[in-house]
Write an enzyme that holds these catalytic residues in place. Structure first.
Site, mmCIF file in Angstrom:
data_model
loop_
_atom_site.group_PDB
_atom_site.id
_atom_site.type_symbol
_atom_site.label_atom_id
_atom_site.label_comp_id
_atom_site.label_asym_id
_atom_site.label_seq_id
_atom_site.Cartn_x
_atom_site.Cartn_y
_atom_site.Cartn_z
ATOM 1 C CG ASP A 1 -2.137 0.888 1.028
ATOM 2 O OD1 ASP A 1 -3.253 0.360 0.925
ATOM 3 O OD2 ASP A 1 -1.951 2.118 0.907
ATOM 4 C CB CYS B 1 -19.933 -1.513 -3.788
ATOM 5 S SG CYS B 1 -18.225 -1.924 -3.442
ATOM 6 C CE LYS C 1 -5.920 2.516 4.468
ATOM 7 N NZ LYS C 1 -6.669 2.089 3.267
ATOM 8 C CG LEU D 1 -15.153 -9.745 -0.860
ATOM 9 C CD1 LEU D 1 -13.817 -9.306 -0.287
ATOM 10 C CD2 LEU D 1 -15.403 -11.219 -0.596
HETATM 11 C C1 UDX Z 1 -11.748 -1.009 -3.941
HETATM 12 C C2 UDX Z 1 -12.466 -0.351 -5.099
HETATM 13 O O1 UDX Z 1 -12.785 1.001 -4.691
HETATM 14 C C3 UDX Z 1 -13.753 -1.039 -5.405
HETATM 15 O O2 UDX Z 1 -14.259 -0.540 -6.636
HETATM 16 C C4 UDX Z 1 -13.519 -2.489 -5.594
HETATM 17 O O3 UDX Z 1 -14.770 -3.129 -5.756
HETATM 18 C C5 UDX Z 1 -12.786 -3.053 -4.411
HETATM 19 O O4 UDX Z 1 -11.553 -2.360 -4.161
HETATM 20 P P1 UDX Z 1 -11.873 -0.559 -1.434
HETATM 21 O O5 UDX Z 1 -11.089 -1.739 -1.005
HETATM 22 O O6 UDX Z 1 -12.938 -0.050 -0.554
HETATM 23 O O7 UDX Z 1 -12.568 -0.836 -2.813
HETATM 24 O O8 UDX Z 1 -10.819 0.585 -1.799
HETATM 25 P P2 UDX Z 1 -10.221 1.618 -0.747
HETATM 26 O O9 UDX Z 1 -10.845 1.425 0.580
HETATM 27 O O10 UDX Z 1 -10.286 2.916 -1.442
HETATM 28 O O11 UDX Z 1 -8.709 1.147 -0.610
HETATM 29 C C6 UDX Z 1 -7.813 1.250 -1.667
HETATM 30 C C7 UDX Z 1 -6.399 1.149 -1.067
HETATM 31 O O12 UDX Z 1 -5.430 1.254 -2.104
HETATM 32 C C8 UDX Z 1 -6.081 2.256 -0.049
HETATM 33 O O13 UDX Z 1 -5.555 1.655 1.108
HETATM 34 C C9 UDX Z 1 -5.017 3.095 -0.751
HETATM 35 O O14 UDX Z 1 -4.072 3.626 0.160
HETATM 36 C C10 UDX Z 1 -4.359 2.089 -1.677
HETATM 37 N N1 UDX Z 1 -3.722 2.643 -2.866
HETATM 38 C C11 UDX Z 1 -4.403 3.526 -3.644
HETATM 39 C C12 UDX Z 1 -2.421 2.222 -3.204
HETATM 40 O O15 UDX Z 1 -1.822 1.431 -2.503
HETATM 41 N N2 UDX Z 1 -1.845 2.717 -4.322
HETATM 42 C C13 UDX Z 1 -2.480 3.619 -5.125
HETATM 43 O O16 UDX Z 1 -1.902 4.056 -6.141
HETATM 44 C C14 UDX Z 1 -3.800 4.038 -4.777
HETATM 45 C C1 UDX Z 2 -22.522 -4.840 -1.962
HETATM 46 C C2 UDX Z 2 -22.805 -6.195 -2.586
HETATM 47 O O1 UDX Z 2 -23.738 -6.913 -1.759
HETATM 48 C C3 UDX Z 2 -21.509 -7.001 -2.715
HETATM 49 O O2 UDX Z 2 -21.766 -8.227 -3.363
HETATM 50 C C4 UDX Z 2 -20.510 -6.167 -3.527
HETATM 51 O O3 UDX Z 2 -19.285 -6.851 -3.641
HETATM 52 C C5 UDX Z 2 -20.268 -4.833 -2.871
HETATM 53 O O4 UDX Z 2 -21.515 -4.129 -2.716
HETATM 54 P P1 UDX Z 2 -22.125 -3.837 0.420
HETATM 55 O O5 UDX Z 2 -22.350 -2.560 -0.291
HETATM 56 O O6 UDX Z 2 -20.927 -4.008 1.261
HETATM 57 O O7 UDX Z 2 -22.062 -5.048 -0.665
HETATM 58 O O8 UDX Z 2 -23.386 -4.132 1.366
HETATM 59 P P2 UDX Z 2 -24.858 -4.716 1.121
HETATM 60 O O9 UDX Z 2 -25.122 -5.657 2.221
HETATM 61 O O10 UDX Z 2 -25.012 -5.190 -0.255
HETATM 62 O O11 UDX Z 2 -25.806 -3.407 1.349
HETATM 63 C C6 UDX Z 2 -25.670 -2.353 0.458
HETATM 64 C C7 UDX Z 2 -26.686 -1.273 0.876
HETATM 65 O O12 UDX Z 2 -28.015 -1.730 0.583
HETATM 66 C C8 UDX Z 2 -26.656 -0.928 2.364
HETATM 67 O O13 UDX Z 2 -26.800 0.474 2.499
HETATM 68 C C9 UDX Z 2 -27.882 -1.640 2.915
HETATM 69 O O14 UDX Z 2 -28.423 -0.940 4.018
HETATM 70 C C10 UDX Z 2 -28.831 -1.573 1.719
HETATM 71 N N1 UDX Z 2 -29.838 -2.650 1.685
HETATM 72 C C11 UDX Z 2 -29.429 -3.941 1.584
HETATM 73 C C12 UDX Z 2 -31.187 -2.307 1.699
HETATM 74 O O15 UDX Z 2 -31.535 -1.123 1.791
HETATM 75 N N2 UDX Z 2 -32.114 -3.298 1.621
HETATM 76 C C13 UDX Z 2 -31.758 -4.616 1.526
HETATM 77 O O16 UDX Z 2 -32.633 -5.482 1.482
HETATM 78 C C14 UDX Z 2 -30.377 -4.960 1.530
#
Ligand code: UDX
Ligand code: UDX
Length: 448
Positions: free
Chosen positions: A30, A278, A35, A159
């Protein structure tokens, strides 16, 4: 196998820790020094149930290390995961500059050995070929030319935050997109312990289905899955809004339609709608991609529109109960976009707070995680209480924003007595109406 995961966010860190747990030799990279320092000390920078324990055991087994040195990670890994953020730009387009930076970095550090480069981050459809081009760019920009051998695989993640470790060991399916048999074979070897259910809760289940397809289809599976789930939620919210007007109970309706095996009972919980990092980003990105190819996504745009409006329903219901909100004190139960996470990205609470402030109401809040971690982004002016009883004290109404399990067991009798008006708007239709009404609350749900 030797693995390098680049980007230790909600997805990258969980992926790296779980792959180390099943026996692989993993380096997580990272570029955020803070971190990496935290993770080296055995602490997780994010809250995910079960993650810290796995992280510590994998670190002590020597199979999991952390570094900011991208070159070292690339030399180590025969499989390189790109798991950096792909946030949405204001236009809705995916911001892929981090993926580009990492892909270029991979090109700059490739040594002679064959590598599989895996797109784990959700990247726009067609990015597989684009990543290949950027990596080759990185190679040509090096001083000395080098023969490199690599293939790109799309391996989208499904996930859910709050259950990411569980979902990694118990996936409904694994999707692999590539035109290289060699790369697919290596990925199947990598995931074999998970496919064979060695880490599943229910080991009697048949092996995890593995869908092997082309790059574009694999990338589309990810977007289509999230877009469908988001649309399903907007559908039940639309039904809830009609139920509110015709006196039907959306919870009963959801049960009734969910028993149809073609519909299924999951993701039919009406309320203030979806947030997080997401659904909002991926649905907008799919809408934007379609526009790039001249297609108007009527259905997806409608799902986004319905969802945006849901958050403000709780304000309308507060106004129905209290009439003027100016000068009133409103208490929010929960702030995160869903329970069991510390993630506030696009949380409905942020819009609710903004609107309550605009209307001149005073806002207090209690969240099991946020009240401890001191997260303050988007919470300016909000009084963060450290327990629900203190939250209720002096409030004119409560709004349940996040369905944290602990909110089912609060002392609502005691809370009602300390409030100016014992009113609660249940934004997730989560609480038991009878319990609240017995405690003296005026209980208001969404579509029920
Ligand atoms: C990410 C993507 O946003 C999402 O679209 C995908 O589905 C799953 O991976 P997330 O894990 O939540 O989701 O990303 P984020 O929480 O933003 O973490 C990204 C990490 O990459 C951060 O820790 C950041 O420091 C790191 N990073 C970012 C690097 O190491 N190098 C870079 O050039 C940019
Ligand atoms: C989602 C997808 O489920 C996962 O497969 C993908 O990889 C990432 O995006 P996440 O966003 O982490 O996962 O949570 P999720 O449990 O899907 O809920 C998403 C949002 O929908 C939350 O704000 C939740 O409150 C809302 N939700 C979920 C509803 O309003 N109604 C429902 O019945 C279920």
């Amino acid at each position: 196998m030797r693995v390098c995961v680049i980007g230790t966010g909600y997805v990258g860190l969980v992926t790296g820790v779980c792959l180390a747990h099943i026996g692989h030799d993993v380096i997580c990279i990272d570029n955020n020094e803070e971190k990496v320092k935290l993770m080296k000390s055995g602490q997780s920078p994010i809250y995910e149930p079960g993650l810290s324990e796995l992280m510590q055991s994998s670190v002590s087994s020597g199979r999991l290390t952390f570094s900011t040195d991208l070159g070292a990670g690339i030399q180590h890994g025969e499989i390189l995961f790109i798991a950096v953020g792909t946030p949405a730009l204001p236009t809705g387009e995916s911001d892929t500059r981090y993926v580009e930076a990492v892909a270029r970095g991979i090109g700059a550090h490739l040594n002679g050995g064959y590598k599989v480069i895996v797109n784990k981050s959700t990247v726009p459809i067609g990015s597989g070929d684009w990543v290949q081009m950027i990596v080759l760019d990185g190679v040509t920009q090096r001083e000395q030319s080098l023969e490199v051998a690599f293939d790109v695989v799309s391996n989208p993640e499904f996930l859910r935050e709050g259950s990411a470790v569980h979902d990694t060991f118990n996936p409904d399916r694994i999707v692999l997109g590539s035109n290289s048999e060699k790369a697919i074979a290596m990925m199947e070897e990598l995931y074999a312990p998970i496919v064979e259910r060695n880490y599943s809760q229910d080991k009697s289940l048949p092996p995890v289905p593995v869908l092997v397809t082309d790059l574009n289809s694999a990338e589309m599976v990810k977007y289509a899955a999230n877009a469908f789930l988001a649309t399903k939620i907007s559908f039940i919210n639309e039904i809830a809004n009609i139920c509110d007007r015709v006196g039907a109970d959306v919870n009963q309706v959801a049960k009734g339609i969910g028993l149809d095996s073609r519909i299924g009972s999951k993701f039919l919980e009406a309320g203030i709608g979806w947030g997080g990092s997401c659904f909002p980003k991926d649905v907008l990105a799919l809408i934007h991609t379609a526009e790039d190819y001249g297609y108007e996504t009527e259905l997806l745009q409608a799902a986004v529109k319905v969802n945006k409006r849901q958050r403000y329903l709780v304000i309308e219901k507060l106004q129905q109960e209290l009439k003027i909100l100016k000068g009133k004190t409103i208490g929010l139960l929960g702030l995160t976009f869903k329970p069991n996470t510390d993630d506030m990205r696009d949380a409905p609470s942020l819009n609710i707070i903004e609107e309550l402030n605009r209307l001149g109401a005073k806002v207090k809040a209690y969240d099991p995680i946020v009240s401890q971690t001191g997260i303050s982004h988007g919470l300016s002016g909000v009084i963060i209480e450290t327990n629900p009883e203190m939250l209720a004290d002096g409030c004119d109404a409560l709004v349940l924003v996040t369905d944290w399990q602990e909110f089912l067991k609060l002392d609502y009798d005691k809370m009602a007595k300390t409030m100016h008006h014992a009113i609660i708007i249940d934004g997730r239709n989560f609480l038991e109406r009878e319990v609240l009404e017995k405690a003296g609350f005026r209980f208001v749900g969404i579509g029920c």
